[in-house]
Design an enzyme around this catalytic site. Sequence first.
Site, PDB file in Angstrom:
ATOM      1  N   ASP A  70       0.868  -1.185   0.000  1.00  0.00           N
ATOM      2  CA  ASP A  70       0.000   0.000   0.000  1.00  0.00           C
ATOM      3  C   ASP A  70       0.899   1.228   0.000  1.00  0.00           C
ATOM      4  OD1 ASP A  70      -3.255   0.327   0.768  1.00  0.00           O
ATOM      5  OD2 ASP A  70      -2.026   2.124   0.978  1.00  0.00           O
ATOM      6  N   THR A 114     -13.465  -2.732  -8.396  1.00  0.00           N
ATOM      7  CA  THR A 114     -14.658  -2.565  -9.228  1.00  0.00           C
ATOM      8  C   THR A 114     -14.385  -1.478 -10.257  1.00  0.00           C
ATOM      9  OG1 THR A 114     -16.011  -3.168  -7.340  1.00  0.00           O
ATOM     10  CG2 THR A 114     -17.131  -2.026  -9.160  1.00  0.00           C
ATOM     11  N   LEU A 165     -34.657  -5.681   1.484  1.00  0.00           N
ATOM     12  CA  LEU A 165     -35.925  -4.958   1.399  1.00  0.00           C
ATOM     13  C   LEU A 165     -36.152  -4.180   2.696  1.00  0.00           C
ATOM     14  CD1 LEU A 165     -38.501  -7.331  -0.366  1.00  0.00           C
ATOM     15  CD2 LEU A 165     -37.384  -5.290  -1.291  1.00  0.00           C
ATOM     16  N   GLY A 168     -25.753   3.723   1.441  1.00  0.00           N
ATOM     17  CA  GLY A 168     -24.573   4.599   1.378  1.00  0.00           C
ATOM     18  C   GLY A 168     -23.356   3.713   1.252  1.00  0.00           C
ATOM     19  N   CYS A 225     -19.411   1.926  -1.976  1.00  0.00           N
ATOM     20  CA  CYS A 225     -19.611   1.084  -3.160  1.00  0.00           C
ATOM     21  C   CYS A 225     -20.914   1.332  -3.909  1.00  0.00           C
ATOM     22  CB  CYS A 225     -19.452  -0.376  -2.765  1.00  0.00           C
ATOM     23  SG  CYS A 225     -17.753  -0.718  -2.261  1.00  0.00           S
TER      24      CYS A 225
HETATM   25  N1  LIG Z   1     -15.027  -2.071   0.495  1.00  0.00           N
HETATM   26  C1  LIG Z   1     -15.709  -3.107   0.023  1.00  0.00           C
HETATM   27  O1  LIG Z   1     -16.546  -3.679   0.729  1.00  0.00           O
HETATM   28  C2  LIG Z   1     -15.507  -3.619  -1.359  1.00  0.00           C
HETATM   29  C3  LIG Z   1     -14.781  -2.893  -2.289  1.00  0.00           C
HETATM   30  N2  LIG Z   1     -14.709  -3.307  -3.580  1.00  0.00           N
HETATM   31  C4  LIG Z   1     -13.912  -2.543  -4.545  1.00  0.00           C
HETATM   32  O2  LIG Z   1     -12.544  -2.728  -4.173  1.00  0.00           O
HETATM   33  C5  LIG Z   1     -11.777  -1.565  -4.447  1.00  0.00           C
HETATM   34  C6  LIG Z   1     -11.094  -1.088  -3.182  1.00  0.00           C
HETATM   35  O3  LIG Z   1     -12.094  -0.685  -2.269  1.00  0.00           O
HETATM   36  P1  LIG Z   1     -11.752  -0.386  -0.736  1.00  0.00           P
HETATM   37  O4  LIG Z   1     -10.824  -1.424  -0.210  1.00  0.00           O
HETATM   38  O5  LIG Z   1     -13.049  -0.171  -0.068  1.00  0.00           O
HETATM   39  O6  LIG Z   1     -10.967   0.999  -0.869  1.00  0.00           O
HETATM   40  P2  LIG Z   1      -9.976   1.670   0.186  1.00  0.00           P
HETATM   41  O7  LIG Z   1      -9.924   3.095  -0.164  1.00  0.00           O
HETATM   42  O8  LIG Z   1     -10.354   1.246   1.564  1.00  0.00           O
HETATM   43  O9  LIG Z   1      -8.572   0.974  -0.129  1.00  0.00           O
HETATM   44  C7  LIG Z   1      -7.828   1.214  -1.268  1.00  0.00           C
HETATM   45  C8  LIG Z   1      -6.354   1.174  -0.878  1.00  0.00           C
HETATM   46  O10 LIG Z   1      -5.545   1.232  -2.057  1.00  0.00           O
HETATM   47  C9  LIG Z   1      -4.366   1.937  -1.721  1.00  0.00           C
HETATM   48  N3  LIG Z   1      -3.638   2.365  -2.939  1.00  0.00           N
HETATM   49  C10 LIG Z   1      -3.881   3.419  -3.767  1.00  0.00           C
HETATM   50  N4  LIG Z   1      -2.972   3.458  -4.760  1.00  0.00           N
HETATM   51  C11 LIG Z   1      -2.136   2.403  -4.580  1.00  0.00           C
HETATM   52  C12 LIG Z   1      -1.013   1.899  -5.273  1.00  0.00           C
HETATM   53  N5  LIG Z   1      -0.551   2.488  -6.375  1.00  0.00           N
HETATM   54  N6  LIG Z   1      -0.392   0.813  -4.785  1.00  0.00           N
HETATM   55  C13 LIG Z   1      -0.833   0.195  -3.674  1.00  0.00           C
HETATM   56  N7  LIG Z   1      -1.912   0.625  -2.964  1.00  0.00           N
HETATM   57  C14 LIG Z   1      -2.549   1.718  -3.412  1.00  0.00           C
HETATM   58  C15 LIG Z   1      -4.880   3.076  -0.871  1.00  0.00           C
HETATM   59  O11 LIG Z   1      -3.865   3.679  -0.120  1.00  0.00           O
HETATM   60  C16 LIG Z   1      -5.923   2.347  -0.015  1.00  0.00           C
HETATM   61  O12 LIG Z   1      -5.390   1.878   1.202  1.00  0.00           O
HETATM   62  C17 LIG Z   1     -12.779  -0.574  -5.050  1.00  0.00           C
HETATM   63  O13 LIG Z   1     -12.753  -0.702  -6.436  1.00  0.00           O
HETATM   64  C18 LIG Z   1     -14.116  -1.041  -4.503  1.00  0.00           C
HETATM   65  O14 LIG Z   1     -15.204  -0.645  -5.312  1.00  0.00           O
HETATM   66  C19 LIG Z   1     -15.278  -4.479  -4.006  1.00  0.00           C
HETATM   67  C20 LIG Z   1     -15.998  -5.241  -3.135  1.00  0.00           C
HETATM   68  C21 LIG Z   1     -16.145  -4.888  -1.731  1.00  0.00           C
HETATM   69  O1  LIG Z   2     -19.049  -3.648  -4.070  1.00  0.00           O
HETATM   70  C1  LIG Z   2     -18.984  -3.571  -2.868  1.00  0.00           C
HETATM   71  O2  LIG Z   2     -18.124  -2.958  -2.278  1.00  0.00           O
HETATM   72  C2  LIG Z   2     -19.985  -4.264  -2.003  1.00  0.00           C
HETATM   73  O3  LIG Z   2     -21.149  -3.391  -1.882  1.00  0.00           O
HETATM   74  C3  LIG Z   2     -22.179  -3.899  -1.048  1.00  0.00           C
HETATM   75  O4  LIG Z   2     -21.706  -4.151   0.258  1.00  0.00           O
HETATM   76  P1  LIG Z   2     -21.567  -2.998   1.373  1.00  0.00           P
HETATM   77  O5  LIG Z   2     -21.454  -1.670   0.710  1.00  0.00           O
HETATM   78  O6  LIG Z   2     -20.488  -3.454   2.292  1.00  0.00           O
HETATM   79  O7  LIG Z   2     -22.891  -3.022   2.227  1.00  0.00           O
HETATM   80  P2  LIG Z   2     -24.391  -3.516   2.025  1.00  0.00           P
HETATM   81  O8  LIG Z   2     -24.685  -4.516   3.050  1.00  0.00           O
HETATM   82  O9  LIG Z   2     -24.689  -3.841   0.617  1.00  0.00           O
HETATM   83  O10 LIG Z   2     -25.188  -2.186   2.397  1.00  0.00           O
HETATM   84  C4  LIG Z   2     -25.078  -1.029   1.588  1.00  0.00           C
HETATM   85  C5  LIG Z   2     -26.011   0.051   2.073  1.00  0.00           C
HETATM   86  O11 LIG Z   2     -27.370  -0.322   1.835  1.00  0.00           O
HETATM   87  C6  LIG Z   2     -28.137  -0.138   3.003  1.00  0.00           C
HETATM   88  N1  LIG Z   2     -29.229  -1.152   3.003  1.00  0.00           N
HETATM   89  C7  LIG Z   2     -28.938  -2.472   2.861  1.00  0.00           C
HETATM   90  C8  LIG Z   2     -29.953  -3.402   2.828  1.00  0.00           C
HETATM   91  C9  LIG Z   2     -31.297  -2.990   2.936  1.00  0.00           C
HETATM   92  O12 LIG Z   2     -32.259  -3.785   2.905  1.00  0.00           O
HETATM   93  N2  LIG Z   2     -31.550  -1.664   3.069  1.00  0.00           N
HETATM   94  C10 LIG Z   2     -30.550  -0.726   3.097  1.00  0.00           C
HETATM   95  O13 LIG Z   2     -30.837   0.483   3.207  1.00  0.00           O
HETATM   96  C11 LIG Z   2     -27.166  -0.307   4.149  1.00  0.00           C
HETATM   97  O14 LIG Z   2     -27.626   0.341   5.302  1.00  0.00           O
HETATM   98  C12 LIG Z   2     -25.922   0.348   3.571  1.00  0.00           C
HETATM   99  O15 LIG Z   2     -25.971   1.743   3.751  1.00  0.00           O
HETATM  100  C13 LIG Z   2     -22.650  -5.246  -1.617  1.00  0.00           C
HETATM  101  O16 LIG Z   2     -23.644  -5.791  -0.752  1.00  0.00           O
HETATM  102  C14 LIG Z   2     -21.480  -6.223  -1.738  1.00  0.00           C
HETATM  103  O17 LIG Z   2     -21.909  -7.436  -2.310  1.00  0.00           O
HETATM  104  C15 LIG Z   2     -20.403  -5.592  -2.611  1.00  0.00           C
HETATM  105  O18 LIG Z   2     -19.271  -6.419  -2.711  1.00  0.00           O
END
Ligand SMILES: NC(=O)C1=CN([C@@H]2O[C@H](COP(=O)(O)OP(=O)(O)OC[C@H]3O[C@@H](n4cnc5c(N)ncnc54)[C@H](O)[C@@H]3O)[C@@H](O)[C@H]2O)C=CC1
Ligand SMILES: O=C(O)[C@H]1O[C@H](OP(=O)(O)OP(=O)(O)OC[C@H]2O[C@@H](n3ccc(=O)[nH]c3=O)[C@H](O)[C@@H]2O)[C@H](O)[C@@H](O)[C@@H]1O
Length: 437
Positions: free
Chosen positions: A30, A121, A254, A261, A264
């Site tokens: 990172d 993503t 639902l 929020g 993602c």
């Molecule tokens: N947070 C989640 O629940 C999920 C996230 N995603 C996707 O995964 C990706 C990452 O999301 P998060 O982990 O939530 O973001 P985050 O912002 O928490 O983490 C991203 C990390 O990448 C690091 N970074 C930036 N440039 C870099 C580089 N050149 N080399 C190494 N590290 C670097 C940043 O410093 C940061 O720590 C996004 O595309 C998001 O949409 C997919 C599924 C679930």
């Molecule tokens: O791409 C991503 O990062 C992820 O985004 C969501 O996961 P996440 O954002 O962690 O949380 P969720 O459980 O989906 O909730 C998202 C938002 O929807 C709201 N929510 C969820 C469910 C519901 O019935 N109603 C509702 O308002 C939650 O309060 C929250 O603000 C997806 O559920 C994951 O499958 C996906 O990998």
Amino acid sequence: MRISVFGCGYLGAVHAACMVKLGHEVVGIDVIEAQVTALAEGRAPFHEPGLPELLEEALATGRLRFSTDAAEAAGAEVHFVCVGTPQKRGENAADLRYVQAAVDDLIPHLSPGDVVVGKSTVPVGTAENIAARLWKDAPEVTLLWNPEFLREGHAVDDTLRPDRFVYGVQAGEADARAVARLDEVYAVALADGTPKLVTDLATAQLVKVAANSFLATKISFINAMAELCEATGADVTQLADAIGLDDRIGRRFLDAGLGFGGGCLPKDIRAFMARAGELGADQALSFLREVDAINMRRRVRMVDLAREELGGSIVQRRIAVLGAAFKPHSDDVRDSPALSVAAQMQLQGASVTVTDPWAVPNARKKWPDLTFVDNVEDALRGAELVLVGTEWPEYVALDPEKVSRLVKDRRIIDGRNCLDPTAWRDAGWTYRALGRP
Ligand SMILES: NC(=O)C1=CN([C@@H]2O[C@H](COP(=O)(O)OP(=O)(O)OC[C@H]3O[C@@H](n4cnc5c(N)ncnc54)[C@H](O)[C@@H]3O)[C@@H](O)[C@H]2O)C=CC1
Ligand SMILES: O=C(O)[C@H]1O[C@H](OP(=O)(O)OP(=O)(O)OC[C@H]2O[C@@H](n3ccc(=O)[nH]c3=O)[C@H](O)[C@@H]2O)[C@H](O)[C@@H](O)[C@@H]1O
């Protein structure tokens, strides 16, 4: 297998630790020094249930390390790209600069036969651009796109026991070898019967944003029904229970209330719309504009309801907001509905006190002008109105009798339809909710 993970945020840190649990040797890279130091010392830089224990266990094996130096990725055979893809400032499109930078950082350290696996993503077409880049600068390296579906708050379990794997591949012999290698990485879960779908690159990228768009649509659908319930005196929670009993609909996602929020769903549906526009297919996703609009309207409705409850003005009124995280079991405040409502009310002149079991430090960084307290009693003391913005179990379990003595007036708005209205009303509270009489 030796693995590198680029990006150690909510996705990457969990992925790195879980890959050690699956038996691999992992280096997490990172660019944020403090994050790398914390992880290397076994401290999770964010709240994710189960992660501290998993990190400790993984570090103790000696097979997990963290670094800010991309050169440490040399020698790994599989390289996961897990960096952020936030919304561009002032635009709907995704900001791909971190993905591009991570690929730039990684390329000099790749060896022939290595596999680069995209997990971030991204807008459809991004993987193809990265593949072209690798073709030019590292021709004997293969790219796969393997989107991630974990939910924050359940990230460890979702990573170790996912619903499915999707592998996006190009055509050719090298891809068969790369698929076999990724199968080795996920051998434990695959042996447990986790379904695996192998698709082309475009489909794999689309699966991810389609899934998030569907989830967002489901939430906005029920929130649209909540608007109708408000107009007719019906109860959206009963409506959701009733339609959810139809297997074809299903009760999950639902829950009406303040809406979605986080880092993602909101940014992913916007980036998807932006990409569809670039592809000349914007009409196909025009419904997502409405999904977004319904979602944002819930926040406005919450502030209006607060104003209504306080007799027409919130100016200088003491409002307690319970919850700052975008959902329970997370300290993530990215696009948090609860925090956004709190900030709106403060901007409109209310005196707002916010509490959250885990998210106060992150929330304070984002909105330093809001007043934050660490415990619910301090938030409630002297409040003229209480607003539940995040359904943390401790707020759901509040005893309305016990907390009555803390507040100035017994008024509560349940922004997540998570409380028992009868219990609160019986204790002398005015109970209001979104979509519920
Ligand atoms: N947070 C989640 O629940 C999920 C996230 N995603 C996707 O995964 C990706 C990452 O999301 P998060 O982990 O939530 O973001 P985050 O912002 O928490 O983490 C991203 C990390 O990448 C690091 N970074 C930036 N440039 C870099 C580089 N050149 N080399 C190494 N590290 C670097 C940043 O410093 C940061 O720590 C996004 O595309 C998001 O949409 C997919 C599924 C679930
Ligand atoms: O791409 C991503 O990062 C992820 O985004 C969501 O996961 P996440 O954002 O962690 O949380 P969720 O459980 O989906 O909730 C998202 C938002 O929807 C709201 N929510 C969820 C469910 C519901 O019935 N109603 C509702 O308002 C939650 O309060 C929250 O603000 C997806 O559920 C994951 O499958 C996906 O990998």
